[in-house]
Design an enzyme around this catalytic site. Structure first.
Site, mmCIF file in Angstrom:
data_model
loop_
_atom_site.group_PDB
_atom_site.id
_atom_site.type_symbol
_atom_site.label_atom_id
_atom_site.label_comp_id
_atom_site.label_asym_id
_atom_site.label_seq_id
_atom_site.Cartn_x
_atom_site.Cartn_y
_atom_site.Cartn_z
ATOM 1 N N LYS A 49 3.745 -15.230 1.427
ATOM 2 C CA LYS A 49 3.699 -16.057 0.490
ATOM 3 C C LYS A 49 5.270 -16.308 0.066
ATOM 4 O O LYS A 49 5.736 -15.749 -0.978
ATOM 5 C CB LYS A 49 2.864 -15.278 -0.722
ATOM 6 C CG LYS A 49 1.467 -15.341 -0.502
ATOM 7 C CD LYS A 49 0.970 -16.715 -0.676
ATOM 8 C CE LYS A 49 0.651 -16.960 -2.395
ATOM 9 N NZ LYS A 49 0.408 -18.270 -2.531
ATOM 10 N N ASP A 108 -10.206 -9.130 8.223
ATOM 11 C CA ASP A 108 -11.658 -9.003 7.719
ATOM 12 C C ASP A 108 -12.284 -10.561 7.897
ATOM 13 O O ASP A 108 -13.417 -10.751 8.475
ATOM 14 C CB ASP A 108 -11.940 -8.557 6.440
ATOM 15 C CG ASP A 108 -12.039 -7.109 6.494
ATOM 16 O OD1 ASP A 108 -11.532 -6.318 7.524
ATOM 17 O OD2 ASP A 108 -12.526 -6.274 5.662
ATOM 18 N N ASP A 123 -4.876 -7.185 5.789
ATOM 19 C CA ASP A 123 -6.118 -6.499 5.551
ATOM 20 C C ASP A 123 -7.033 -7.486 5.305
ATOM 21 O O ASP A 123 -8.177 -7.529 5.676
ATOM 22 C CB ASP A 123 -5.872 -5.594 4.099
ATOM 23 C CG ASP A 123 -7.066 -4.584 3.982
ATOM 24 O OD1 ASP A 123 -7.887 -4.684 4.898
ATOM 25 O OD2 ASP A 123 -6.798 -3.720 2.922
ATOM 26 N N ASP A 168 -2.403 -18.035 1.761
ATOM 27 C CA ASP A 168 -3.743 -18.513 1.208
ATOM 28 C C ASP A 168 -4.062 -19.872 2.000
ATOM 29 O O ASP A 168 -5.151 -20.003 2.282
ATOM 30 C CB ASP A 168 -3.440 -18.983 -0.581
ATOM 31 C CG ASP A 168 -2.239 -19.612 -0.550
ATOM 32 O OD1 ASP A 168 -1.294 -19.619 0.374
ATOM 33 O OD2 ASP A 168 -2.169 -20.370 -1.553
ATOM 34 N N TYR A 218 0.967 -1.186 -0.148
ATOM 35 C CA TYR A 218 0.061 -0.084 -0.143
ATOM 36 C C TYR A 218 0.943 1.113 -0.278
ATOM 37 O O TYR A 218 0.383 2.196 -0.280
ATOM 38 C CB TYR A 218 -0.964 -0.141 1.166
ATOM 39 C CG TYR A 218 -1.984 -0.937 1.336
ATOM 40 C CD1 TYR A 218 -2.435 -1.644 0.131
ATOM 41 C CD2 TYR A 218 -2.698 -1.292 2.220
ATOM 42 C CE1 TYR A 218 -3.153 -2.811 -0.134
ATOM 43 C CE2 TYR A 218 -3.633 -2.406 2.177
ATOM 44 C CZ TYR A 218 -3.901 -3.056 1.159
ATOM 45 O OH TYR A 218 -4.953 -4.079 1.097
#
Ligand code: NAD
Length: 368
Positions: free
Chosen positions: A192, A253, A249, A225, A142
């Protein structure tokens, strides 16, 4: 001795309504537990724009930098949707996070037994769930450069850069290990590393910080993942999860929704220790300003009240009092107190924002 200082920024929409209930709780701690704070209040978001033409005045920023902790309600609303990007209410919040350098975002996912049926997962998967996601908040994709939309040949290309320095990874890893020591002493780091160099570095640095400084904490690594799948399959396997800004992020959530309602979710964003040893800190509910219910006495104040419980624990070293407040919330829910967002299919009569605050204060009193 001077009291610790608390800056309250109630913000817009339901922010002031839920914050009014937190103030009742703070008042109770002052009168009944001798825990007093020097409280100041100021504006953030749309209300600050209305008064000053900016969503965060420089004086408010300076107060936040000096405070022992900042407690924020929510910002935003349809009235401000068409403002220029640079003065949108959310910019006030982002400025606070950025200038206070709040690199460690703590999002608990805790499922109170009384609300287990609100989850989209089976009761046995979520009942009693208590995990903490630590998301790196000030770096990663970001913020990384280069970024932008560029022209290459005869088409445009959108570019963002995932970038982490060793020190940025190490400091958030430390924050996760410290937290784990106060909980069940287990950290799972997610990245990852199979496809991203930044993930390889992330894994190496987290492992090194662990081996050199926190060998007593159990550390595991998981690809993000796979972590998302495991969160939905059997979330109780985790204690603390530490991950980068982007994966955090998404994963926070996802974990939050395991627990049901948005009106229940607190958060803390912590930075480096100040001269007095306390971390720079901002506590806020995860939800927004809920313009659809603002001003109607329908908002659930629990997320904001639980954010104050996090402040008691992480800024003011009052872990036992934070436990007391969380238990009071658990008790009122077990006794059937419900704001409108917590009404199940079985129906019933919801209580108002202020009744929920009063009920929690009564449960605190009963805990003595
Ligand atoms: P929202 O979180 O405000 O509301 C989503 C839904 O959840 C709404 O139906 C709302 O009524 C309900 N809800 C939220 N909090 C609740 C509570 N405490 N009790 C009961 N119900 C609750 O998200 P949104 O509708 O996407 O955004 C509304 C405004 O808030 C926008 O301007 C947005 O930019 C802003 N926002 C601010 C923050 C923040 O201040 N941190 C976060 C998200 C959104």
């Amino acid at each position: 001795m001077t009291n610790p200082s608390l800056l309250i920024l109630a913000g817009d929409g339901i922010g002031p309504e839920v914050m009014a209930e937190v103030k009742k709780v703070i008042g109770w701690y002052g009168s009944r537990r001798g825990l007093n704070f020097d409280i100041s209040e100021d504006l953030v978001g749309g209300c600050a724009y209305d008064k000053h033409g900016t969503p965060l005045h420089d004086d408010t920023m300076a107060k936040a930098q000096a405070a022992d902790a900042v407690l924020l309600g929510a910002v935003g609303g349809p009235k401000y949707d068409n403002l220029d990007f640079s003065v949108k209410p959310e910019r006030g919040l982002l400025r606070l996070r950025k200038e206070m350098d709040l690199f460690s975002n703590l999002r608990p996912a805790q499922c109170f037994d009384a609300l287990a049926d609100f989850s989209s997962l089976k009761r046995e998967v979520v009942a009693g769930l208590d995990i903490m996601i630590v998301r790196e908040l000030t770096s990663g994709v970001y913020f990384g450069e280069p970024r932008g939309i560029f022209v290459e040949g005869n088409e445009r290309v959108g570019i963002n850069t995932q970038r982490y320095t060793e020190s940025e990874i190490a400091r958030v890893a430390r924050s996760a290990f410290e937290l784990a020591r106060r909980r069940n002493n287990k950290v799972c780091s997610m990245e990852k590393a199979n496809v991203m160099e930044s993930g390889i570095l992330w894994r190496e640095v987290v492992q090194k910080v662990h081996d050199e400084e926190y060998p007593d904490v159990a550390l595991s690594h998981m690809y993000a993942d796979a972590g998302a799948m495991q969160l939905c399959r059997w979330p109780k396997q985790f204690d603390v999860i530490v991950t980068d800004n982007l994966f955090g992020d998404l994963l926070s959530d996802c974990a939050a929704m395991l627990t049901g309602s948005l009106g229940m979710l607190p958060s803390a964003s912590l930075g480096a220790p100040m001269a007095n040893g306390r971390p720079k800190a901002l506590y806020e509910p995860v939800h927004g300003s809920a313009p659809d219910i603002a001003g109607q006495g329908k908002a659930n104040p629990i997320a904001c009240i639980l954010s104050f419980a996090m402040a008691l624990r992480y800024s003011f070293d009052q872990g036992a009092e934070a436990d007391r407040l969380e238990k009071a919330v658990e008790k009122v829910l077990a006794d059937g107190a419900r704001t409108a967002d917590l009404m199940g299919p079985e129906g019933g009569t919801p209580i108002s924002t202020s009744q929920m605050g009063d009920t929690i204060v009564a449960a605190l009193e009963a805990s003595l």
